[in-house]
Write a protein that holds these residues in place. Structure first.
Motif, PDB file in Angstrom:
ATOM      1  N   VAL A 193      18.701  -7.362   4.175  1.00  0.00           N
ATOM      2  CA  VAL A 193      17.664  -8.383   4.301  1.00  0.00           C
ATOM      3  C   VAL A 193      17.467  -9.105   2.973  1.00  0.00           C
ATOM      4  N   ASN A 194      17.492  -8.355   1.875  1.00  0.00           N
ATOM      5  CA  ASN A 194      17.347  -8.985   0.562  1.00  0.00           C
ATOM      6  C   ASN A 194      18.447 -10.007   0.303  1.00  0.00           C
ATOM      7  N   LEU A 245      15.280 -14.486  12.913  1.00  0.00           N
ATOM      8  CA  LEU A 245      15.554 -13.614  14.048  1.00  0.00           C
ATOM      9  C   LEU A 245      16.380 -12.358  13.701  1.00  0.00           C
ATOM     10  N   PRO A 246      17.532 -12.495  13.025  1.00  0.00           N
ATOM     11  CA  PRO A 246      18.336 -11.294  12.768  1.00  0.00           C
ATOM     12  C   PRO A 246      17.592 -10.246  11.938  1.00  0.00           C
ATOM     13  N   THR A 247      16.898 -10.691  10.881  1.00  0.00           N
ATOM     14  CA  THR A 247      16.223  -9.719  10.029  1.00  0.00           C
ATOM     15  C   THR A 247      15.033  -9.091  10.763  1.00  0.00           C
ATOM     16  N   MET A 248      14.390  -9.887  11.617  1.00  0.00           N
ATOM     17  CA  MET A 248      13.268  -9.338  12.368  1.00  0.00           C
ATOM     18  C   MET A 248      13.739  -8.256  13.337  1.00  0.00           C
ATOM     19  N   LEU A 249      14.880  -8.507  13.976  1.00  0.00           N
ATOM     20  CA  LEU A 249      15.417  -7.502  14.888  1.00  0.00           C
ATOM     21  C   LEU A 249      15.764  -6.225  14.121  1.00  0.00           C
ATOM     22  N   LEU A 250      16.395  -6.381  12.957  1.00  0.00           N
ATOM     23  CA  LEU A 250      16.737  -5.202  12.155  1.00  0.00           C
ATOM     24  C   LEU A 250      15.490  -4.412  11.782  1.00  0.00           C
ATOM     25  N   PHE A 251      14.444  -5.127  11.359  1.00  0.00           N
ATOM     26  CA  PHE A 251      13.220  -4.435  10.959  1.00  0.00           C
ATOM     27  C   PHE A 251      12.571  -3.738  12.146  1.00  0.00           C
ATOM     28  N   ALA A 252      12.588  -4.411  13.297  1.00  0.00           N
ATOM     29  CA  ALA A 252      12.000  -3.791  14.481  1.00  0.00           C
ATOM     30  C   ALA A 252      12.739  -2.508  14.812  1.00  0.00           C
ATOM     31  N   PHE A 253      14.046  -2.571  14.668  1.00  0.00           N
ATOM     32  CA  PHE A 253      14.881  -1.425  14.990  1.00  0.00           C
ATOM     33  C   PHE A 253      14.633  -0.270  14.027  1.00  0.00           C
ATOM     34  N   ALA A 254      14.370  -0.576  12.765  1.00  0.00           N
ATOM     35  CA  ALA A 254      14.332   0.487  11.763  1.00  0.00           C
ATOM     36  C   ALA A 254      13.020   0.575  11.003  1.00  0.00           C
ATOM     37  N   SER A 255      11.934  -0.005  11.550  1.00  0.00           N
ATOM     38  CA  SER A 255      10.721  -0.058  10.725  1.00  0.00           C
ATOM     39  C   SER A 255      10.231   1.333  10.324  1.00  0.00           C
ATOM     40  N   ARG A 256      10.411   2.304  11.227  1.00  0.00           N
ATOM     41  CA  ARG A 256       9.966   3.659  10.895  1.00  0.00           C
ATOM     42  C   ARG A 256      10.705   4.195   9.666  1.00  0.00           C
ATOM     43  N   HIS A 257      12.025   4.018   9.656  1.00  0.00           N
ATOM     44  CA  HIS A 257      12.827   4.500   8.526  1.00  0.00           C
ATOM     45  C   HIS A 257      12.454   3.775   7.241  1.00  0.00           C
ATOM     46  N   ILE A 258      12.225   2.463   7.352  1.00  0.00           N
ATOM     47  CA  ILE A 258      11.922   1.691   6.154  1.00  0.00           C
ATOM     48  C   ILE A 258      10.582   2.122   5.575  1.00  0.00           C
ATOM     49  N   PRO A 315       6.197  -9.828   8.924  1.00  0.00           N
ATOM     50  CA  PRO A 315       6.278 -10.747   7.781  1.00  0.00           C
ATOM     51  C   PRO A 315       7.228 -10.256   6.696  1.00  0.00           C
ATOM     52  N   TRP A 316       7.411  -8.950   6.660  1.00  0.00           N
ATOM     53  CA  TRP A 316       8.247  -8.394   5.609  1.00  0.00           C
ATOM     54  C   TRP A 316       9.726  -8.710   5.761  1.00  0.00           C
ATOM     55  N   ALA A 317      10.126  -9.119   6.951  1.00  0.00           N
ATOM     56  CA  ALA A 317      11.543  -9.409   7.167  1.00  0.00           C
ATOM     57  C   ALA A 317      11.893 -10.818   6.707  1.00  0.00           C
ATOM     58  N   ILE A 318      10.875 -11.607   6.343  1.00  0.00           N
ATOM     59  CA  ILE A 318      11.097 -13.023   6.065  1.00  0.00           C
ATOM     60  C   ILE A 318      11.075 -13.269   4.556  1.00  0.00           C
ATOM     61  N   SER A 319      11.917 -14.171   4.114  1.00  0.00           N
ATOM     62  CA  SER A 319      11.959 -14.459   2.684  1.00  0.00           C
ATOM     63  C   SER A 319      10.724 -15.254   2.274  1.00  0.00           C
ATOM     64  N   GLY A 320      10.323 -15.084   1.025  1.00  0.00           N
ATOM     65  CA  GLY A 320       9.165 -15.796   0.507  1.00  0.00           C
ATOM     66  C   GLY A 320       9.317 -17.298   0.654  1.00  0.00           C
ATOM     67  N   TRP A 356      -1.035 -13.263   4.019  1.00  0.00           N
ATOM     68  CA  TRP A 356      -0.347 -12.996   5.291  1.00  0.00           C
ATOM     69  C   TRP A 356       0.868 -12.098   5.042  1.00  0.00           C
ATOM     70  N   TYR A 357       1.585 -12.399   3.963  1.00  0.00           N
ATOM     71  CA  TYR A 357       2.821 -11.700   3.666  1.00  0.00           C
ATOM     72  C   TYR A 357       2.574 -10.292   3.116  1.00  0.00           C
ATOM     73  N   GLY A 358       1.586 -10.140   2.237  1.00  0.00           N
ATOM     74  CA  GLY A 358       1.517  -8.940   1.420  1.00  0.00           C
ATOM     75  C   GLY A 358       0.641  -7.809   1.933  1.00  0.00           C
ATOM     76  N   VAL A 359      -0.211  -8.088   2.911  1.00  0.00           N
ATOM     77  CA  VAL A 359      -1.136  -7.058   3.381  1.00  0.00           C
ATOM     78  C   VAL A 359      -0.374  -5.840   3.909  1.00  0.00           C
ATOM     79  N   THR A 360       0.722  -6.102   4.621  1.00  0.00           N
ATOM     80  CA  THR A 360       1.471  -5.017   5.230  1.00  0.00           C
ATOM     81  C   THR A 360       1.874  -3.948   4.223  1.00  0.00           C
ATOM     82  N   PHE A 361       2.332  -4.398   3.055  1.00  0.00           N
ATOM     83  CA  PHE A 361       2.785  -3.427   2.071  1.00  0.00           C
ATOM     84  C   PHE A 361       1.656  -2.483   1.680  1.00  0.00           C
ATOM     85  N   PHE A 362       0.485  -3.048   1.419  1.00  0.00           N
ATOM     86  CA  PHE A 362      -0.658  -2.203   1.082  1.00  0.00           C
ATOM     87  C   PHE A 362      -1.007  -1.269   2.240  1.00  0.00           C
ATOM     88  N   ALA A 363      -1.017  -1.823   3.450  1.00  0.00           N
ATOM     89  CA  ALA A 363      -1.371  -1.001   4.608  1.00  0.00           C
ATOM     90  C   ALA A 363      -0.422   0.198   4.717  1.00  0.00           C
TER      91      ALA A 363
END
Lengths: 278, 326
Positions: free
Chosen positions: A206-207, A254-267, B143-148, B199-206
């Motif tokens: 994702v980075n 979309l692609p990164t969101m799907l990956l995160f949904a799939f692995a959010s627990r691990h992350i 939000p964490w999957a999206i670039s800044g 919007w972006y950063g709350v998740t990390f704290f949570a």
């Protein structure tokens, strides 16, 4: 356990949770809806929250005039190769940092931390000159090398947290059975580490997928551009074509969101294992 | 950390083999002979990572650092002589510098405080199981999957003065009569970028706080309840003290990160209108794009210096945490 909840307390809680969910999801919904309107309808009052006519015109335009497919393939190749390479390399360094005590260890961890503190822009000029010398400017392989270096510090720290959660009796038993440290790592630890490896890879992927400034600096020709570079090109000309932009944004997210949904627990586990445990 | 490091030096001095000293495996005198082999193993495992980071991160960083003391302009590469602190003086002499600094402070504090408060509330309320909690957590994680940069673009579109949905919603709710040109006025533009960053950063704290909350033993709450402590007292006298170090670490990490996070502003306002929403790192991008690498490097070194102060806090916090747990 944590005290009884009153009815009023529950109401406040679920109102808040619901409100935050709405706030979180709405921007994603809005960009998706925008992208699925006919280009003319985007700028029509009253704003339609649920369009009467859906259209894929913005998407077809994206692949017709802007060659978005090439950018997607470039991003996919670069992020996959760089993410996997960085994860493999970080496995080794994380393992050493988790299992050995040695004098320069805290210096190495500090060196990893420092890379996160220094704004990457300070390195862009010299990096460009270095890549020119190596003949790796405007070259996907060159971008991959740079991305691997960018990903290593954080994924090392992340994987180290996972290693530390695995009792070392596991590989010690294997080593007593005559395996070398290296094969103990691969045959015994890898299977147990799978969630950690998946989390680190997804994080790295994702980075790299999202990275903008290095890619803008190092990739010039249109056929080598990654998606964020292309998106940046869309806004450089001050008049933003919001139809194409919204469609491109959806395809990027979309692609990164799907990956995160799939692995959010691990992350989540990867992020918290290093910082929270004592 | 202090306790750990004393035992570490002792281990190193005795030349004990690898993990055995720490774990107390009875390997006895054989350890010493393995020292060289152990050193080689460490070096071999570290080598690929070290090589990559040294060549592609540290070398350009150091080379970039020394540009801060040179006349290094893309417009004229014939003269890259040493100029001492001139680039730093130029940074401070720039009329925009005051705005840039103020904005950076607003950006960091205005992002961190709401992120922390909302993140804390989310974590407290997510601690107890409820139906669909897993799904809820996955959704607010997005939000964490999206670039800044892209988040900047999403919100740039929503805050659009003519066709933006924010104005539309506010008008429907009767809160405003006329559409607001959010990104055209420095004050409202700053509010808008802060909203996007919250919007972006709350998740990390949570996430971090929730994990810390789950490490609090139930007995503490039972004891507090027996003492007749109410909700607020339990929160301030049990919960917060227990997770204090995680809170401190998370805040410090985030401060470093948000300070160094030009992407969102770059995508949303590009520093505009009229350079009024620049923070130090977006300002650095602008100066780099103008080709004045020397001055941009000077800015970078100032950022590093400021953040090193935070790193010191960070390490102090870590140290205390280790001592508490041992």
């Amino acid at each position: 356990m944590i005290g009884k909840e009153s009815a009023a307390g529950r109401a406040v809680k679920f109102t808040f949770l619901g409100g935050w969910l709405l706030f979180t999801v709405f921007p994603l919904y809005w960009i998706a809806v925008t992208s699925l309107k006919a280009p003319g309808d985007i700028f029509r009052f009253p704003l339609a929250y649920w369009p009467e006519q859906w259209s894929l015109e913005n998407y077809s335009g994206l692949f017709g005039k802007a060659d978005f497919g090439t950018y997607l393939v470039n991003s996919l190749v670069v992020a996959t190769v760089a993410g996997a390479t960085a994860t493999a390399i970080s496995m080794l360094s994380a393992y050493v940092l988790a299992r050995f005590e040695f004098r320069s260890k805290s210096a190495l961890l500090m060196a990893a931390l420092v890379t996160q503190m220094i704004p990457s822009f300070i390195a862009l000029g010299p990096l460009y000159l270095l890549m020119t010398d190596l003949r790796l400017v405007d070259n996907r392989f060159g971008l991959i090398l740079v991305y691997v270096a960018v990903c290593i510090p954080f994924s090392t720290v992340m994987l180290r947290g996972f290693f530390e959660n695995i009792p070392d009796a596991l590989e010690e038993a294997a080593m007593i059975d005559g395996l070398s440290r290296f094969s103990a790592l691969f045959r015994v630890l890898l299977p147990v580490m799978r969630p950690g490896i998946i989390a680190a890879f997804i994080f790295n992927f994702v980075n790299c997928w999202n990275e903008l400034f290095l890619s803008v600096t190092l990739m010039n020709s249109d056929s080598n551009k990654t998606v964020p570079t292309a998106l940046n090109g869309f806004i450089s000309s001050f008049n933003i074509d919001w139809g194409s932009m919204s469609a491109a944004a959806v395809l990027t997210i979309l692609p990164t969101m799907l990956l995160f949904a799939f692995a959010s627990r691990h992350i989540v586990q990867g992020l918290t294992s290093g910082a929270v445990k004592g | 950390m202090s306790v750990a490091s004393t035992s570490k030096t002792k281990t190193a001095a005795q030349g004990e083999g690898g993990t055995s000293g720490r774990r107390g495996l009875p390997r006895g005198g054989r350890r010493r002979e393995f020292t060289t082999r152990r050193g080689l193993q460490i070096a071999a495992f570290m080598a690929p990572a070290a090589l990559f980071v040294a060549v592609f991160t540290y070398y350009p960083m150091v080379a970039g650092g020394q540009m801060a003391f040179r006349n290094w302009k893309l417009t004229d590469l014939t003269d890259t002589s040493w100029v001492g602190l001139k680039n730093f003086r130029d940074v401070f002499a720039d009329p925009a510098w005051g705005t840039v600094l103020t904005n950076s402070a607003i950006w960091v504090v205005g992002s961190i405080v709401p992120q922390l408060v909302i993140g804390f509330a989310l974590a407290l309320w997510l601690r107890r199981r409820f139906r669909f909690r897993g799904l809820y957590q996955a959704l607010i994680f997005f939000p964490w999957a999206i670039s800044g940069f892209l988040i900047g673009i999403l919100f740039r579109w929503m805050f659009n003065s003519e066709f933006g949905v924010v104005n539309d919603l506010l008008q429907k709710a009767g809160l405003i009569d006329e559409p607001i040109a959010w990104l055209a006025d420095p004050k409202t533009a700053m509010v808008a970028v802060l909203i996007a960053n919250i919007w972006y950063g709350v998740t990390f704290f949570a996430i971090m706080i929730l994990a810390a909350l789950q490490s609090i033993p139930d007995e503490l709450y039972e004891a507090a309840a027996l003492d007749g402590a109410g909700k607020a007292r339990t929160l301030f006298q049990v919960t917060i003290p227990y997770i204090r170090t995680t809170l401190a670490l998370t805040v410090l990490l985030r401060v470093i990160w948000i300070f160094n996070f030009p992407d969102l502003i770059f995508g949303m306002t590009g520093g505009g209108p009229n350079n009024e929403t620049h923070i130090v790192t977006t300002w650095m991008i602008k100066i780099t794009q103008q080709g004045d690498y020397g001055r941009a490097s000077a800015l970078g070194l100032l950022v590093v210096a400021a953040l090193l102060v935070f790193a010191v806090f960070f390490l102090l916090a870590t140290r205390e945490r280790k001592r508490v747990t041992q």
